[in-house]
Design an enzyme around this catalytic site. Structure first.
Site, PDB file in Angstrom:
ATOM      1  N   ASP A 184     -11.531   7.150   7.028  1.00 25.09           N
ATOM      2  CA  ASP A 184     -10.652   6.034   7.376  1.00 25.09           C
ATOM      3  C   ASP A 184      -9.958   6.304   8.698  1.00 25.09           C
ATOM      4  OD1 ASP A 184      -9.168   3.693   7.209  1.00 25.09           O
ATOM      5  OD2 ASP A 184      -7.545   4.662   6.126  1.00 25.09           O
TER       6      ASP A 184
ATOM      7  N   HIS B  33     -11.300   2.059   3.501  1.00 29.50           N
ATOM      8  CA  HIS B  33     -10.660   2.716   2.365  1.00 29.50           C
ATOM      9  C   HIS B  33     -11.609   3.072   1.225  1.00 29.50           C
ATOM     10  CE1 HIS B  33      -6.191   1.620   3.243  1.00 29.50           C
ATOM     11  NE2 HIS B  33      -6.799   2.207   4.253  1.00 29.50           N
TER      12      HIS B  33
ATOM     13  N   ASP C  74      -6.753  -4.152  11.036  1.00 30.01           N
ATOM     14  CA  ASP C  74      -5.962  -2.973  10.703  1.00 30.01           C
ATOM     15  C   ASP C  74      -6.605  -1.737  11.314  1.00 30.01           C
ATOM     16  OD1 ASP C  74      -4.209  -1.143   9.697  1.00 30.01           O
ATOM     17  OD2 ASP C  74      -4.883  -1.282   7.624  1.00 30.01           O
TER      18      ASP C  74
ATOM     19  N   ASP D 283      -9.850   4.226  11.342  1.00 29.91           N
ATOM     20  CA  ASP D 283      -9.271   3.019  11.942  1.00 29.91           C
ATOM     21  C   ASP D 283      -9.634   2.851  13.413  1.00 29.91           C
ATOM     22  OD1 ASP D 283      -7.876   1.826   9.723  1.00 29.91           O
ATOM     23  OD2 ASP D 283      -6.524   3.532   9.786  1.00 29.91           O
TER      24      ASP D 283
ATOM     25  N   TRP E 203       0.862  -1.187   0.000  1.00 32.68           N
ATOM     26  CA  TRP E 203       0.000   0.000   0.000  1.00 32.68           C
ATOM     27  C   TRP E 203       0.891   1.227   0.000  1.00 32.68           C
ATOM     28  CZ3 TRP E 203      -0.169   3.988   3.651  1.00 32.68           C
ATOM     29  CH2 TRP E 203      -1.137   4.975   3.387  1.00 32.68           C
TER      30      TRP E 203
ATOM     31  N   ASP F 299      -9.888  -3.097   2.340  1.00 36.98           N
ATOM     32  CA  ASP F 299      -9.821  -2.497   3.671  1.00 36.98           C
ATOM     33  C   ASP F 299     -11.152  -1.805   3.949  1.00 36.98           C
ATOM     34  OD1 ASP F 299      -9.414  -0.389   5.722  1.00 36.98           O
ATOM     35  OD2 ASP F 299      -7.336  -1.065   5.677  1.00 36.98           O
TER      36      ASP F 299
ATOM     37  N   LYS G 293      -6.989   2.911  -1.666  1.00 39.38           N
ATOM     38  CA  LYS G 293      -7.539   3.810  -0.655  1.00 39.38           C
ATOM     39  C   LYS G 293      -8.228   4.959  -1.370  1.00 39.38           C
ATOM     40  CE  LYS G 293      -6.357   6.011   3.749  1.00 39.38           C
ATOM     41  NZ  LYS G 293      -5.302   6.253   4.751  1.00 39.38           N
TER      42      LYS G 293
ATOM     43  N   HIS H 227      -8.807  -6.442   5.273  1.00 42.89           N
ATOM     44  CA  HIS H 227      -8.371  -5.626   6.403  1.00 42.89           C
ATOM     45  C   HIS H 227      -9.615  -5.170   7.158  1.00 42.89           C
ATOM     46  CE1 HIS H 227      -3.988  -4.291   5.355  1.00 42.89           C
ATOM     47  NE2 HIS H 227      -4.119  -5.576   5.567  1.00 42.89           N
TER      48      HIS H 227
END
Length: 417
Positions: A292, A260, A324, A294, A183, A257, A226, A284
């Site tokens: 994003d 993303h 993640d 997380d 990434w 993800d 992303k 992810h």
């Protein structure tokens, strides 16, 4: 027979009435390996450079007890693993090399991660890997593999080549494939004039990185998109469309993800589509809030839909599952335990469905029974099945895990300064 076993047997009978074998569901759950991300322990700083985060990434909070070296990262991972049922892998970034040498990212070698292999063997875990294409002086321009500066681009190409060789080393040493995920944070803060040229350079860089063939029984190559990051809000070189096309054309794994994409997009609906065209999926698991961000994974609707998409269609067999996220506002061991247990519960809940029967009912056009059964499943006491799974694996059940998290904070984390 204790209460956990008694309650499990009662629930087992209830599921049997729907044609679900809970023992078989737990057996399948035990074969799903989740890859724990090492960077939750130290807020994604690592130990090669010690720089602050850059590349569209940000960690918020300053909860005490952050890991300060590789030894403490491993201590925290061992503590988290002691509270989790099942089998696991550990996901490393290149910046977590265990070495006293003064090396840069284009100089990393398998020997710089040899102690990680020894530790993995001792703790019976596999290893995954990631080149670290951020938080570095050669990434401050906003471009790495798509840079128009040959020196910068070649630096990152070499770094990614070496990352793949480290992944191969992990696979050979540990007897299971390492997923090496690429990434990059490349993009523009404001509206670019030329959207094509950076993507041409990114494609050419990836072609060069992947030119050497590595047996997928040792290393599985993956690429990750992303939608945007801090400082690259207007344009991301490695977009979803770019990587779906690249992974499909080159027959490599595609990383999905959960954070993303645009806020109204859900990867649970993408899984069945991309599974038709790529040989492997790297998932992810994260929890975006507005963007994003997380956040720690919780047992929410999207997590359940992700698990259902993988289990109902047997896509889990060609999927690697990794967490993640990074939250520095709470106890970091708790972040692991809640995130992993939530993910396991979602998979278990999906495994406790009468999948073939529901598919038959739907194919017959019997939407009445489909609705009734799927609604009934929502209030089935799968939590007792999960408690039994924890008990069977010898890890704390329910609130007992929180007591251990508090003990570890008092005895270990609070003493780090």
């Amino acid at each position: 027979m204790n209460n956990i076993e008694k309650e499990y047997l009662q629930v087992k009978e209830e599921y049997a009435k729907l044609g679900v074998d809970t023992d078989k569901a737990l057996e399948r759950l035990s074969k799903i390996k989740i890859s724990l991300h090492c960077w939750q322990t130290d807020d994604v700083i690592g130990f090669l450079s010690g720089n602050s985060l850059s590349g569209g990434i940000q960690t918020t909070g300053n909860y005490p007890g952050k890991a300060r070296n590789v030894k403490e990262v491993r201590e925290d991972l061992e503590e988290a693993l002691s509270l989790l049922p099942g089998n696991y892998k550990i996901n490393l970034h290149a910046i977590y090399a265990d070495t006293d040498e003064k090396i840069d990212l284009d100089q990393i070698e398998p020997r710089h991660f040899a102690s990680w292999v020894d530790w993995a063997k001792k703790n019976h875990v596999g290893l995954d890997f990631n080149p670290t294409c951020f938080s570095h002086p050669k990434a401050v321009s906003g471009f790495t593999l798509s840079s128009n500066d040959d020196e910068i681009r070649n630096f990152w190409i070499e770094h990614c080549k070496r990352a793949r060789k480290i992944g191969e080393y992990f696979g050979k040493e540990l007897g299971e494939p390492c997923v090496t995920n690429i990434w990059v944070p490349d993009g523009y803060k404001d509206i670019p004039y030329d959207r094509l040229a950076p993507r041409v350079r990114l494609k050419e860089s990836l072609d060069e990185i992947l030119k050497e063939k590595i047996d997928p029984k040792y290393n599985i190559d993956a690429v990750e998109s992303k939608v945007f990051g801090i400082g690259v809000e207007a344009y991301t070189t490695g977009s979803n469309e770019f990587y779906v096309g690249y992974a499909t054309k080159n027959n490599i794994a595609l990383t999905l993800d959960a954070g993303h994409y645009h806020p109204t997009e859900y990867i649970s609906d993408k899984i069945s589509s991309v599974s038709l065209y790529v040989p492997h999926i790297l998932l992810h698991v994260s929890r975006p809030v507005r963007w994003d961000s997380d956040h720690v994974v919780l047992f929410d609707d999207e997590l359940n839909e992700i698990a259902r998409s993988l289990i109902r269609n047997n896509i889990i067999e060609k999927t690697s599952v990794g967490l993640d996220y990074f939250d520095a506002s709470i106890n970091r061991i708790n972040a692991y335990v809640v995130g992993v247990r939530s993910t396991l519960k979602a998979f278990l809940r999906a495994l406790l469905e009468p999948t073939e029967e529901l598919k038959r009912i739907e194919n017959d056009g019997n939407y009445t029974d489909r609705m009734f059964i799927t609604e009934r499943l929502k209030t089935m006491n799968f939590g007792k099945v999960f408690d039994y799974y924890c008990y069977k694996n010898g890890v704390p059940v329910g609130m007992d895990a929180l007591e251990e998290i508090h003990r570890y904070e008092k005895d270990v984390l609070s003493k780090r300064r």
